[in-house]
Enzyme design. Sequence first.
Site, PDB file in Angstrom:
ATOM      1  N   ASP A 445       0.864  -1.155   0.000  1.00 37.84           N
ATOM      2  CA  ASP A 445       0.000   0.000   0.000  1.00 37.84           C
ATOM      3  C   ASP A 445       0.912   1.219   0.000  1.00 37.84           C
ATOM      4  O   ASP A 445       2.098   1.110   0.299  1.00 37.84           O
ATOM      5  CB  ASP A 445      -0.841  -0.073   1.284  1.00 37.84           C
ATOM      6  CG  ASP A 445      -1.672   1.144   1.482  1.00 37.84           C
ATOM      7  OD1 ASP A 445      -2.232   1.614   0.473  1.00 37.84           O
ATOM      8  OD2 ASP A 445      -1.766   1.628   2.623  1.00 37.84           O
ATOM      9  N   ARG A 654      -1.242  15.102  -2.188  1.00 36.15           N
ATOM     10  CA  ARG A 654      -2.617  14.582  -2.249  1.00 36.15           C
ATOM     11  C   ARG A 654      -3.554  15.762  -2.372  1.00 36.15           C
ATOM     12  O   ARG A 654      -3.433  16.724  -1.637  1.00 36.15           O
ATOM     13  CB  ARG A 654      -2.963  13.828  -0.970  1.00 36.15           C
ATOM     14  CG  ARG A 654      -2.170  12.583  -0.759  1.00 36.15           C
ATOM     15  CD  ARG A 654      -2.170  12.229   0.689  1.00 36.15           C
ATOM     16  NE  ARG A 654      -3.454  11.726   1.155  1.00 36.15           N
ATOM     17  CZ  ARG A 654      -3.777  10.444   1.131  1.00 36.15           C
ATOM     18  NH1 ARG A 654      -2.920   9.568   0.664  1.00 36.15           N
ATOM     19  NH2 ARG A 654      -4.940  10.039   1.580  1.00 36.15           N
ATOM     20  N   GLY A 735      -4.502   4.241  -3.808  1.00 35.43           N
ATOM     21  CA  GLY A 735      -5.743   4.874  -4.212  1.00 35.43           C
ATOM     22  C   GLY A 735      -5.504   6.260  -4.798  1.00 35.43           C
ATOM     23  O   GLY A 735      -6.419   6.908  -5.270  1.00 35.43           O
ATOM     24  N   ASP A 852      -6.648  -2.296   3.238  1.00 35.81           N
ATOM     25  CA  ASP A 852      -5.628  -3.281   2.852  1.00 35.81           C
ATOM     26  C   ASP A 852      -5.916  -4.663   3.406  1.00 35.81           C
ATOM     27  O   ASP A 852      -5.196  -5.611   3.129  1.00 35.81           O
ATOM     28  CB  ASP A 852      -4.248  -2.837   3.357  1.00 35.81           C
ATOM     29  CG  ASP A 852      -3.897  -1.448   2.873  1.00 35.81           C
ATOM     30  OD1 ASP A 852      -4.118  -1.204   1.682  1.00 35.81           O
ATOM     31  OD2 ASP A 852      -3.441  -0.639   3.682  1.00 35.81           O
TER      32      ASP A 852
END
Lengths: 1147, 347
Positions: A445, A654, A735, A852
Amino acid sequence: MEPISSRWSNVSSKDNNNKEVTFSDLGSKRIRHGSAGADSEFLSMSQKEIKDEDARLIYINDPDRTNEAFDFTGNSIKTAKYSVFTFLPRNLFEQFHRVAYVYFLVIAVLNQLPQLAVFGRGASIMPLAFVLLVSAIKDAYEDFRRHRSDRVENNRLALVFEDNDFREKQWKYIRVGEVIKVVSNQTLPCDMVLLATSDPTGVVYVQTTNLDGESNLKTRYAKQETLQKATDLETFDGFIKCEKPNRNIYGFQANMEIDGRRLSLGPSNIILRGCELKNTEWALGVVVYAGSETKAMLNNSGAPSKRSRLETRMNLEIILLSLFLIALCTTAAATAAVWLRTHRDDLDTILFYRRKDYSVRPEGKNHNYYGWGWEIFFTFFMAVIVYQIMIPISLYISMELVRIGQAYFMTRDDLMYDESSNSSFQCRALNINEDLGQIKYLFSDKTGTLTDNKMEFQCACIGGVDYSDREPPESEQAGYSVEVDGIILKPKMRVRVDPVLLQLTRNGSKATEEAKRANEFFLSLAACNTIVPIVTNTSDPNVKLVDYQGESPDEQALVYAAAAYGFLLIERTSGHIVINVRGEMQRFDVLGLHEFDSDRKRMSVILGCPDMSVKLFVKGADSSMFGVMDEVSYGDVIEATKKQLHAYSSDGLRTLVVGMRKLNDSEFEQWRSSFEAASTALIGRAGLLRKVAGNIETKLRIVGATAIEDKLQRGVPEAIESLRIAGIKVWVLTGDKQETAISIGFSSRLLTRNMRQIVINSNSLDSCRRSLEEANASVASDDDESVALIIDGTSLIYVLDNDLEDVLFQLACKSSAVLCCRVAPFQKAGIVALVKNRTSDMTLAIGDGANDVSMIQMADVGVGISGQEGRQAVMASDFAMGQFRFLVPLLLVHGHWNYQRMGYMILYNFYRNAVFVLILFWYVLFTCYTLTTAITEWSSVLYSVVYTSFPTIVIGILDKNLGRRILLRHPQLYGVGQRAEGYSTTLFWYMMFDTVWQSAVIFFIPLFAYWGSTIDTSSLGDLWTIAAVVVVNLHLAMDVIRWNWIAHAAIWGSIVAACICVIVIDVIPTLPGYWAIFQVAKTWMFWFCLLAIVVTSLLPRFAIKFLVEYYRPSDVRIAREVEKLGTFRESQTMGTEMNQIQDPPRR
Amino acid sequence: MSSNTASSSGGSGDSSAARKNSKRPKYSKFTQQELPACKPILTPGWVISTFLIVSVIFIPLGVISLFASQDVVEIVDRYDNDCIPAPARTNKVAFIQGDAPKACNRTLTVTKRMKQPIYVYYQLDNFYQNHRRYVKSRSDSQLRSPKFENQISACKPEDDAGGQPIVPCGLIAWSLFNDTYTLSRNNTPLAVNKKGIAWKSDKEHKFGNKVFPKNFQKGNLTGGATLNPDIPLSEQEDLIVWMRTAALPTFRKLYGKIETDLENGDTIQVTLQNNYNTYSFSGKKKLVLSTTSWLGGKNDFLGIAYLTVGGICFFLALAFTIMYLVKPRRLGDPSYLSWNRNPGGGR
């Protein structure tokens, strides 16, 4: 979206079948909620009641009536498995679930048949009894501790409403339907639906550390309707109809009827056993689930159980050994048959056979002879009993002990202790240690795993204008603070601010268009979230800190940012929020809140502002937000923002987009009615609410965008590089947006500039197929180039569960790095499954968040990062640790060691037992093919338990083929495990040849030396026993790499222990071998035989070992020489850059 | 004051408090697996010298073993066939079970001087004293103490006679060897001392001095020797020797000791009673007179084995030395590492 949900349910059901996992139902449920495809189903169900047979009825404050019909479980809990009376049968039953024990038992039972009695009763049952006893004592002790903690738990006191007053009552007597009062910092005794709290709005804060490990506060609400009524509990009349107990700690569905009105209850109205009440004076609630039916207890199951690859591989050799065993037994039976056949006429008179018993009648009666056929049959089974340890039962026990020891050293490793989270390494699964040495694919991840998940607000784009002055002016370092009623309030964390923007917000009243936008922007940030502000005292009584607690670190960062610009969120209840806007308190009514879900990828609040207008604020991922913007009116701003967002994400930031809209009355009323309908719906509420949210979140005006930096964890680039050199393929699944992902890829050295990037970004099956095949062809043509594959979630929709999987797999195999962005949680598991199903290589998944969990459970080895995002990942994992970079010592050092140790230990155990069995077998050829053993039965039993087991366990735990430094310096050495060099069928066969040679030497040297002498059975047996023990232990000694004092003690100690045992057995006068060892050890012959045996049996192994190591050296051997002789040289070059991993600060 | 809940804020916590409840594992060489250790590796020097040392030790040991074996003087006389009168040889079993006189005379010639003590053995071939049915057929507790004379369950079919327990019970005792030898040298009787032929430990602890033979050989089938019911088992040394069951199907049992030297050329007349039935399983019977060396009886095997192993080790030491000189490998040369041998595999 339809295909996703159906596909997911396939995946998840497959998953559930494969292994029993604590959170599997939780994971799938969440995701099913997240998929749009389920909507229609939920709609049709929404108006239905919970069926009576699926519901439980709880009459509030009327436990008698509640329990009358149903007799619900009381609140006393029993985590202990056994009582005094059930302990023996239940514990035995559980222990015999292991096949190995059943084999043991069958052998012991066979031995009890008089015809087959090879060993005496005691000797045949002893090993099994010993093992059972040890396990039983361990279980009993654990159970005793559970009993004790149960007792403490059950006797805790809680305030229960009885006879018009709150009285203290022990937890175990609490019944479903009773009303309980919990005060601050108390632990909840059971699951209860909130009726009222000290807060007039009905909010309580709970900490769920005991339940899911998350330490932040969560808010729960009492229904407004019950708040008032709860003041007069005597007359409180109503009932709750709720679903049957289940283990989903994030879900609850029920409705409550009071005074004929129906209210719906959801997960936010229930607080669960084990939670702690915080920041709330008291709370009143009615017990709905008690004792073993509480969600906490239902979730109380252990770590997932997986089987290690090595153990599975080993089964083949176990089968070979079984065949070998059958062959030995058949030989014994067949030769015995031949002998009986040839001497069939003399059996009556042969002095050492004496078939007939003449004492009964003169012509004689057969004594202990059942005819030729039966004798063969008996001989066969007696042989099975005598040779039983050919299947090394003790191996399974040794393996468990070794794994416990290895786990101990892994958890104690200084290198894997994380200072920042104060967490050391955790071994949650105890049976896959050695798999760590064979990992070929690593799925990671990104957020929270590669990065710290400590978000820092970096820049904002408001109305299409970028404010990102990264240079903080010194004057602003003091941070923002505001004075309210003589008390200074400060946000707990400081955020760097942009001076231009700060100036803008300060001039708020002078209302330029820009300033207005900026104010609106920060108001949105402060309002549109689920953060709970908590005001804490400091040492200075005039200064209070505002701490923002929330589930999302992004939100925390945004609220802190808003606070730094003067929008200080101070209070949140279910009904309103209070924001201090540059000193002025403003109260906003929270009219509605649509929580974030992974499908919409946005959240929204509807606020009643002080100026009586109603506004909708929406915040979400850009992909989902631009679709719901009013593009006609704000097209240029949107364009400018998009450009800016691209720039942000290229820097690895982000991004989130904020939008808002003023609602007019009719819109608001329409929304309110549908929202209420949806939120009281009992079934499919989540889907309905999502639909309501979707309807209102349209035509938004863009306010701005935020950029948050997610910092890489320390040592991540170096770790990824080491892992890559070690031959592990690293896949990052995130993501995040593609640009963000790629930039993180570069900063983490997953991607390098000389890699060619293949980007798969498709919107349809055909285009996806085309681009994959093109890419595949282009990679095939030039193979010297290193390639990075970047694929996004949308493309993956078409790839997963499709024939394209193969194409993607081929492509991924040729790429040196794979980056999947924009992937949904279920796709993560899908990708892991894609690789796992196509290769026999081991996979490892590492992650930190709830998203996850599916991936962690799917992979062969799951590693959880105990970081910021709660502990679901840790709960589902096999190993848990604090930092990503610990993977390097975990895999390259501990994985390597564990694999080598375990592989060697298995082979050695096969060998040592087979040597012994073969010695027994050779003797049978000289006893008329009857299963006499010269070695006493006690020595046979003790051989694998006492004489030889301890050293293998010690070596299996402690031996290191290479030191930590050299393993870290040359990650390539990890290839030993990937190529399965530590254990293979070839090695097994070499070992077996050696076994035959050694057993023959041990047996035949004394045989020829003593042939035709006066030697008696016991003396010769003692010689064989001691010779076998010495040879087997010296064989191990020859392979020990590090001789520390423990290894010395174990090996020499066990030879001494064996001698002592032999002596002890020989001083018992009732055994036939009385004093034999002293008689035989007096003679020179004994010692000459022993010396000849030891040297001759180990000679070939010694010579061949040397030849192989000298002329066909393995990497490990070379590295050992390098380590010993200190000939580092060219390796120095990369040493410098690896320093961070190798030389962490040791205290 | 809930500063310990502020895990997500990253604020500077109170460092001293943090250290107090730190979960950092206690550092020790043991937990870090860094205990001081010796890491031997097999270098050519070590291996060659090991082989040399082994050969240097083994060859002399082999030589002295052979010498010891050569020193032993041994006279072996197989008599099972010859001691049956020629007419009866067609059915030896019938003869041995019959009532005909079993006396038999043998003459042995001493070919080399034998120093006392000279051991007299009987040797049986093809007699499986280690047969499973046989070795189990005894009661050790009964032999020790009269209290346990009823512990005869393992002894079937020689457990009782007419309801009375047999002492000593079981097949082993029942089949007690009963050939007897009377020796004379040059027509003067040669004393054979039958005392002290059993293990002292057996006489003192295993066979009780209050246990007397009872109902022995009273069954329908007589297996071997009878015992004097007035002598306790601890004094019945022939029985004690016999009950130490032999490990191998060819074995010797001590019969007695001759405590005078025998000179080269002496002839020894043996009068033996050929009672013991080994004919039904074609077992051989031999009378053996033998001296012993410090290493035991006459057996060249061990000496040859030592010489062979020593020779092989010497050869290996030589071969490895030559190989080392012809084709040495530099130890610890990183260029032998697989990823250095074929570049491109690693980075």
